[in-house]
Design an enzyme around this catalytic site. Structure first.
Site, mmCIF file in Angstrom:
data_model
loop_
_atom_site.group_PDB
_atom_site.id
_atom_site.type_symbol
_atom_site.label_atom_id
_atom_site.label_comp_id
_atom_site.label_asym_id
_atom_site.label_seq_id
_atom_site.Cartn_x
_atom_site.Cartn_y
_atom_site.Cartn_z
ATOM 1 N N ASP A 112 -24.138 -5.220 -13.175
ATOM 2 C CA ASP A 112 -25.168 -5.747 -14.059
ATOM 3 C C ASP A 112 -26.030 -4.602 -14.581
ATOM 4 O OD1 ASP A 112 -26.688 -8.093 -15.065
ATOM 5 O OD2 ASP A 112 -28.265 -7.337 -13.748
ATOM 6 N N GLU A 168 -22.245 -3.570 -17.559
ATOM 7 C CA GLU A 168 -22.868 -4.174 -18.731
ATOM 8 C C GLU A 168 -23.808 -3.157 -19.363
ATOM 9 O OE1 GLU A 168 -26.096 -7.655 -19.812
ATOM 10 O OE2 GLU A 168 -26.252 -6.422 -18.033
ATOM 11 N N ASP A 213 -25.143 -14.520 -22.028
ATOM 12 C CA ASP A 213 -26.387 -14.002 -22.602
ATOM 13 C C ASP A 213 -26.455 -14.172 -24.118
ATOM 14 O OD1 ASP A 213 -27.471 -13.197 -20.146
ATOM 15 O OD2 ASP A 213 -26.312 -11.335 -20.180
HETATM 16 C C1 NOJ Z 1 -27.885 -8.967 -17.592
HETATM 17 C C2 NOJ Z 1 -27.295 -10.267 -17.231
HETATM 18 O O1 NOJ Z 1 -26.108 -10.478 -17.885
HETATM 19 C C3 NOJ Z 1 -28.368 -11.255 -17.526
HETATM 20 O O2 NOJ Z 1 -27.863 -12.551 -17.527
HETATM 21 C C4 NOJ Z 1 -29.421 -11.033 -16.480
HETATM 22 O O3 NOJ Z 1 -30.482 -11.913 -16.650
HETATM 23 C C5 NOJ Z 1 -29.954 -9.614 -16.585
HETATM 24 N N1 NOJ Z 1 -28.894 -8.657 -16.688
HETATM 25 C C6 NOJ Z 1 -30.799 -9.255 -15.391
HETATM 26 O O4 NOJ Z 1 -30.024 -9.209 -14.227
#
Ligand code: NOJ
Ligand code: NOJ
Length: 715
Positions: free
Chosen positions: A250, A278, A350
């Site tokens: 993440d 990510e 997201d």
């Molecule tokens: C990115 C994640 O994909 C998102 O859903 C999350 O809220 C944030 N990082 C914080 O962990």
């Protein structure tokens, strides 16, 4: 009655028989042949009602499923119960929400409604399983059962791992975190310095802020603290012990970048795995795009392909010209060393689901066929195959996370995914091949994947009403007639190819109907060993490395694997995958080759031999050479981890950060126990390099924990 011994013998015969029936379990470090399916655990399937409203966090569950920010009951047992549905879809890996124990308290929203970390991104104990997903004692039972069921269906398990932060820093549990139940620390009374206290990120292009400030009030962990470093690495290893095959990391852009190299190294040293992160960015012009590919090329952590995602949405949902996609493919192709490891996607948790952005199933099928055949590892967001979407508020978070409402195995999207997953396994051009554009206009994209003599040609017409006459198309497919691999599922038909020269065989003109995808393919029969993959891409001697490809021969015989000229010890050998141990070679870049029984030698694939396991060290240089806007200070030194005295933006370590200008610092992962030599350099905006004067600095890297070294710039 069976005696104890005969029971054991019976059991082992039974297990051997089971193993023979189970699908071949391939190494995770060679991930290109996989199809990933992303699951929000809470929103997939409720397999057990006993964990819906656990006492330690009661009140966070909404049985009516009307509060979109509450738990709705999906759990690990639910995913386990749908394993044959997933296998039938052609999914070979699942990425599940962070499964760790999350925040227990209710933080009401502005209207007083409960909110809950049903998504898993507010970890409080990285060594226990969340009670809403597993059981009310936070033990591993349900997690282990899920992994076992997945593996026996030939499905790998990736967990979402969030090392950037714990829980919210200004409410609830105020960042408190636990080590398998024992309190470690919290944000508000942080006497040990486990967290950064710099406020929220406001400038998303500032390298210091993105790594050292907080992401939306989430308690920002200080990974340079030995306790935090050890805790996070031990937690990741614990998941490996519980059978996890990979990690989606993440917010990699927001964790200390240099530290992440050592996280990756600790995971790979511990066992076979695949890592992708990510790194959110809108396109390849993003100010940190260069940092993103430098990170992917050197850290051992691949990335989710956000620039391609944006182009896919522009083209298929918003009807932009296909050149948007073609440009990203070629730009990233020039920048990413391991582009076939990039994880591609249409949508995720997201952003709005594709059908919320454009409620057109033809376009969704076209986008799906694209990611399943283009370069990169496709990742399908749960429910895509059931056309799941809720368009409230444009369908963005949380409305992009509806409960899975159907498990039909007969939708077109389900059939399409299954069919193209089979192609990825059978034709090496899909996982390993180059990607080149063969014919393009605003509505039509015809591209070719090619790995030695194996070829896949894909034609997409996204126009809803107009057929195009395709003339002047050339391909590497050998002369012959090819039927549509999708058997007209998306409207395709056959083509005829005649002989041409130089890999350009003319395709007889044909009509590509409106909203059509056609796939034509040829798998060469060849005996030559062909290497398409290596993973991890960097490791120290003694670490296992997986080589993927084909024609290695079913058994090793007199075959071998060489790193440069040094022969490696073989751990396992099959026709398509070899696991070898990195030999004791000196640090640097090597070509790895496979020699097959009988002597045929493969192509070489690039690999970096590290000096030793990596330790994160924070380097600070005080009062560095004066810089002007656009100039940066970098670190360089005498090992491959330090760039082997490189003086380029890509070769040296950096750019360093200067929150206290003219002092600069950077965290970098360097070889444990080694006495390294290093210097700082200025790389000016025009590329010119200024070395600091004097002798090289030296430093002996600790063998465990984290390190710090502070020096003055030598004038
Ligand atoms: C990115 C994640 O994909 C998102 O859903 C999350 O809220 C944030 N990082 C914080 O962990
Ligand atoms: C070349 C640089 O000019 C020098 O300053 C540095 O010490 C050496 N590389 C590394 O040995």
């Amino acid at each position: 009655m069976l005696t104890n011994t005969s029971r054991k013998i019976f059991l082992s015969i039974f297990l051997v028989a089971l193993a023979a029936l189970a699908p071949l379990q391939t190494a995770a470090a060679d991930f290109k042949r996989e199809v990933i399916y992303q699951i929000i655990t809470d929103r997939f399937f409720d397999g057990s009602t006993s964990n819906n409203n656990p006492s330690q966090s009661s009140g966070l569950y909404d049985s009516t499923k009307t509060n979109w920010r509450a738990y709705w009951g999906g759990d690990l047992a639910g995913i386990q119960q749908k394993m044959s549905y997933l296998a039938g879809l052609g999914v070979t890996a699942i990425w599940i929400s962070p499964p760790v124990d999350n925040l227990n308290t209710n933080i009401p929203d502005g209207n007083g409604n409960p909110t809950a970390p049903y998504h898993g991104y507010q970890g409080r104990d990285f060594k226990r399983v969340e009670e809403h997903f597993g059981n009310t004692s936070n033990t591993w039972t349900d997690f282990d059962n899920l992994v076992t069921a997945a593996h026996s269906n030939g499905i790998k398990v990736i967990i979402d791992f969030a090392p950037n932060h714990t829980t919210q820093d200004n409410a609830g549990e105020f960042g408190a975190f636990y080590d398998n139940g024992t309190f470690v620390g919290n944000y508000t009374n942080d006497t040990n310095g486990y967290f950064h206290h710099n406020g929220n990120i406001s400038n998303w292009d500032d390298r210091y802020q993105v790594q050292y400030y907080a992401l939306f009030d989430l308690s920002d962990l200080n990974q340079e603290h030995a306790t935090v470093d050890g805790y996070l690495k031990a937690a990741a290893q614990l998941f490996q012990q519980h059978g996890v095959d990979g990690f989606r990391i993440d917010a990699v852009k927001h964790v200390t970048w240099g530290w992440e190299y050592s996280l990756a190294n600790s995971i790979y040293t511990n066992g076979d795995s695949f890592l992708f992160g990510e790194w959110y960015q809108g396109n390849t012009s993003d100010p940190l795009y260069h940092d993103s590919y430098k990170f992917a090329n050197r850290s051992g952590i691949s990335l989710l392909d956000f620039p391609l995602n944006a182009a896919i949405r522009n083209v298929f949902a918003s009807n932009a010209n296909f050149s948007d996609i073609d440009t990203v493919i070629s730009t990233e192709g020039n920048n990413f060393t391991w582009k076939e490891d990039l994880v591609t996607f249409i949508d995720n948790h997201d952003m709005s689901r594709f059908l919320s952005a454009n409620n057109n199933q033809n376009r969704l099928h076209e986008a799906l066929a694209f990611i399943l055949t283009a370069r990169g590892i496709p990742c399908i967001y749960y429910g895509t195959e059931q056309y799941l979407h809720n368009d409230t508020s444009g369908g963005t978070d949380p409305y992009n996370r509806p409960m899975m409402n159907s498990f039909s195995t007969s939708t077109t999207a389900y059939t399409l995914t299954s069919r193209l997953s089979t192609l990825r396994r059978s034709n090496p051009a899909v996982p390993y091949g180059s990607m080149s554009q063969r014919w393009i206009n605003s509505d039509v994209y015809i591209y070719e994947r090619k790995f030695y003599g194996s070829v896949v040609l894909v034609a997409i017409n996204k126009n809803e009403t107009t057929a195009y006459n395709i003339t002047g198309l050339n391909t590497s497919l050998p002369a012959g007639t090819y039927s549509d691999y999708l058997t007209a599922l998306l409207g395709g038909s056959s083509i005829t190819v005649s002989s041409g020269t130089g890999g350009n065989n003319p395709v007889t003109a044909f009509s590509l109907p409106a909203h059509t995808v056609a796939v034509w393919q040829f798998t060469e029969s060849s005996a030559t060993p062909q290497v398409g993959s290596i993973g991890p891409t960097a490791a120290q001697p003694g670490v296992k490395v997986t080589i993927g490809g084909r024609n290695f021969g079913a058994t090793q015989g007199s075959g071998s694997v060489k790193f440069g000229t040094t022969t490696a010890t073989i751990v396992s050998w099959s026709d398509t995958q070899i696991v070898a141990t990195t030999p004791s070679v000196s640090n640097g870049s090597y070509n790895v080759t496979v020699t097959k029984n009988g002597g045929a030698v493969s192509n070489g694939i690039q690999f970096t031999a590290l000096t030793a396991k990596l330790i994160p060290v924070t380097f600070t240089v005080y009062n560095a050479s004066p810089t002007q806007v656009g100039d940066y200070i970098f670190l360089t030194g005498n090992t491959v981890e330090l760039g082997n005295w490189a003086t380029t933006w890509d070769g040296a370590v950096g750019p360093m950060l200067a929150p206290n200008y003219p002092n600069w610092f950077i965290n970098a992962s360097v070889p444990a126990g080694q006495t390294i030599q290093f210097k700082f350099i200025k790389i000016a905006s025009n590329g010119s390099v200024t070395w600091e004067a004097g002798a090289n600095h030296t430093y002996t890297v600790p063998t465990t924990g984290t390190g710090f070294v502070n020096v003055n710039w030598q004038y």
